[in-house]
Each structure stands twice: as C-alpha cells, then as structure tokens.
Scaffold this active site. Structure first.
Site, PDB file in Angstrom:
ATOM      1  CD  GLU A 133     -42.813  13.971 -12.445  1.00 29.47           C
ATOM      2  OE1 GLU A 133     -41.598  13.712 -12.558  1.00 29.47           O
ATOM      3  OE2 GLU A 133     -43.528  13.384 -11.625  1.00 29.47           O
ATOM      4  CG  ASP A 134     -38.776  11.651 -13.687  1.00 32.04           C
ATOM      5  OD1 ASP A 134     -39.997  11.839 -13.504  1.00 32.04           O
ATOM      6  OD2 ASP A 134     -38.086  10.935 -12.936  1.00 32.04           O
ATOM      7  CE  LYS A 169     -42.166   3.580 -18.407  1.00 34.09           C
ATOM      8  NZ  LYS A 169     -41.987   2.751 -17.184  1.00 34.09           N
ATOM      9  N   GLY A 201     -35.875  12.660  -9.924  1.00 32.36           N
ATOM     10  CA  GLY A 201     -35.705  12.190 -11.306  1.00 32.36           C
ATOM     11  C   GLY A 201     -35.551  13.258 -12.373  1.00 32.36           C
ATOM     12  CG  ASP A 221     -45.375   4.250 -15.175  1.00 32.94           C
ATOM     13  OD1 ASP A 221     -45.086   3.742 -16.260  1.00 32.94           O
ATOM     14  OD2 ASP A 221     -45.619   3.576 -14.162  1.00 32.94           O
TER      15      ASP A 221
HETATM   16  P1  IMP Z   1     -46.666   7.645 -12.097  1.00 25.75           P
HETATM   17  O1  IMP Z   1     -47.206   8.239 -10.837  1.00 25.75           O
HETATM   18  O2  IMP Z   1     -47.073   6.181 -12.229  1.00 25.75           O
HETATM   19  O3  IMP Z   1     -47.006   8.429 -13.335  1.00 25.75           O
HETATM   20  O4  IMP Z   1     -45.100   7.547 -11.946  1.00 25.75           O
HETATM   21  C1  IMP Z   1     -44.295   8.615 -11.990  1.00 25.75           C
HETATM   22  C2  IMP Z   1     -43.002   8.406 -11.252  1.00 25.75           C
HETATM   23  O5  IMP Z   1     -42.596   7.022 -11.186  1.00 25.75           O
HETATM   24  C3  IMP Z   1     -41.899   9.104 -12.009  1.00 25.75           C
HETATM   25  O6  IMP Z   1     -41.763  10.424 -11.560  1.00 25.75           O
HETATM   26  C4  IMP Z   1     -40.694   8.238 -11.744  1.00 25.75           C
HETATM   27  O7  IMP Z   1     -40.045   8.685 -10.582  1.00 25.75           O
HETATM   28  C5  IMP Z   1     -41.241   6.860 -11.524  1.00 25.75           C
HETATM   29  N1  IMP Z   1     -41.143   6.021 -12.738  1.00 25.75           N
HETATM   30  C6  IMP Z   1     -42.124   5.658 -13.573  1.00 25.75           C
HETATM   31  N2  IMP Z   1     -41.676   4.870 -14.568  1.00 25.75           N
HETATM   32  C7  IMP Z   1     -40.340   4.739 -14.359  1.00 25.75           C
HETATM   33  C8  IMP Z   1     -39.304   4.043 -15.077  1.00 25.75           C
HETATM   34  O8  IMP Z   1     -39.491   3.371 -16.109  1.00 25.75           O
HETATM   35  N3  IMP Z   1     -38.048   4.150 -14.561  1.00 25.75           N
HETATM   36  C9  IMP Z   1     -37.767   4.866 -13.424  1.00 25.75           C
HETATM   37  N4  IMP Z   1     -38.719   5.537 -12.739  1.00 25.75           N
HETATM   38  C10 IMP Z   1     -39.999   5.468 -13.195  1.00 25.75           C
HETATM   39 MG    MG Z   2     -40.242  11.523 -10.675  1.00 23.06          MG
END
Ligand code: IMP
Ligand code: MG
Length: 180
Positions: free
Chosen positions: A103-104, A135, A48, A107
């Site tokens: 990081e992209d 987010k 990403g 979340d």
């Molecule tokens: P986390 O572990 O929940 O913080 O999620 C992080 C990863 O989930 C990111 O590196 C993205 O690859 C993916 N991700 C989270 N939210 C989105 C979104 O809205 N669109 C696409 N990918 C997402």
């Molecule tokens: Mg990612």
C-alpha cells in the site's frame, strides 16, 4: 523551499526521494530475510502504490516471488453502498500462499482493513501488509502492519504515486499541503 501548485492547493517539499528510497531499501532487506523460501505473492494496490511497488520489487532478490496488481472498485449494480469496495484484477490463486499487500499510505486504516478481509476469505497461508507511509494519528481501525516505511503527521501529501484529485503522482519527492 520547493513548492508546487496542484488545482487550488499549494504543496511544499516534505520527503526527498533519497529518504523514500532509503526506507524502501531497508524494507526490502527485511523482506528478503523474512520471506526466503516462502514463494511470496506481492499484491500492489493501484493506483497510488505503483512507484513504491516498483522500487521495492526490484530489490527483492528472491527469484521465487510474484507480483500482481489490483484495484478497489465500487460495486456496480443496485447494491452500491459507496463505502464497500471490491478487490478487482486478482487472477492468481491465493489459497495456501504467503501474500504481501503493498500500500502507498495507511490513513484511517479502513482501506487496508477491507483488503485484508477480502484476501483472508481466499484462504491464504498468511497475509502481511507493507505500507510506504503511515499516519499514526489518523488511524481509526486496528490494523496490523508488518512493514512501515515512514511515519508522517496527519497532513495531506502528494507525490511518489500519491495524488490530489488525479495530479501529482509523477513527483519524485513527496510534498505536503501548505495550509494558507
Ligand atoms: P485509509 O482507508 O483512510 O487508510 O486511506 C487509504 C487511501 O487513501 C490510500 O490508499 C490513499 O489512496 C488515500 N490517501 C490517504 N491519505 C492520503 C494523502 O495524504 N494523500 C493522497 N492520498 C491519500
Ligand atoms: Mg491507495
């Protein structure tokens, strides 16, 4: 309003490229000050983050800086847990280095928390985290983020490297899902 259909979902234009770029320019300016003389190693978390990393890194004007690309892969073998993911592709020596993770999107914060834990075991001098998007309402882990491009609501987005089931990464703008 610009719309795209990916698989079963419709997405509408949410953040135009100009706004993304401006946030990355600001971030690069700050990094150029913060990281001067630190010989930083940037670590781009694939897939990403590839567009974000490219846009940012060409604005880093410190010649003594490196970039490397890693992936998170599920453990192969009998102890697969589904959740625990291993950082692969890191060939550089981390010990004693100033590391900046790119990081992209953050979340829940679980991914970045996991990456930080794995990197810290390699004894870097310091690890900072830069994310293009955050987010805040979705966070369940307490993570320290040193650089945040843009804060967004808790909606699913695609574009600028981010995908929905593989598609949408090539969109230059960011789109958010339309709840129908
Ligand atoms: P986390 O572990 O929940 O913080 O999620 C992080 C990863 O989930 C990111 O590196 C993205 O690859 C993916 N991700 C989270 N939210 C989105 C979104 O809205 N669109 C696409 N990918 C997402
Ligand atoms: Mg990612």
């Amino acid at each position: 309003m610009k719309k795209v259909k990916i698989h079963d979902k419709t997405f509408q234009l949410f953040i135009p490229y100009e706004k993304i770029r401006a946030s990355i320019e600001l971030m690069a300016e700050k990094m150029n000050k913060d990281l001067a003389d630190k010989n930083p190693l940037f670590i781009c978390v694939l897939n990403g983050s590839f567009m974000f990393a490219a846009e940012l890194f060409k604005r880093i004007d410190l010649i003594n800086s490196e970039i490397s690309f890693v992936k998170l892969a599920s453990y192969a073998g009998e102890h697969t847990t589904g959740n625990v993911k291993q950082l692969i592709g890191l060939n550089e020596k981390i010990e004693g280095r100033t590391v900046v993770v790119l990081e992209d999107i953050v979340d829940s914060g679980i991914t970045i928390d996991n990456i930080q834990d794995q990197l810290k075991k390699l004894k870097p001098k310091e690890v900072s985290v830069a994310t293009l998007l955050l987010k805040p309402d979705a966070l369940i882990k307490e993570v320290e983020l040193d650089y945040v491009g843009l804060e967004i609501p808790n909606d699913f987005i695609v574009g600028y490297g981010l995908d929905y089931d593989g598609y949408g990464r090539n969109l230059i703008d960011i789109y958010s899902v339309v709840n129908e």
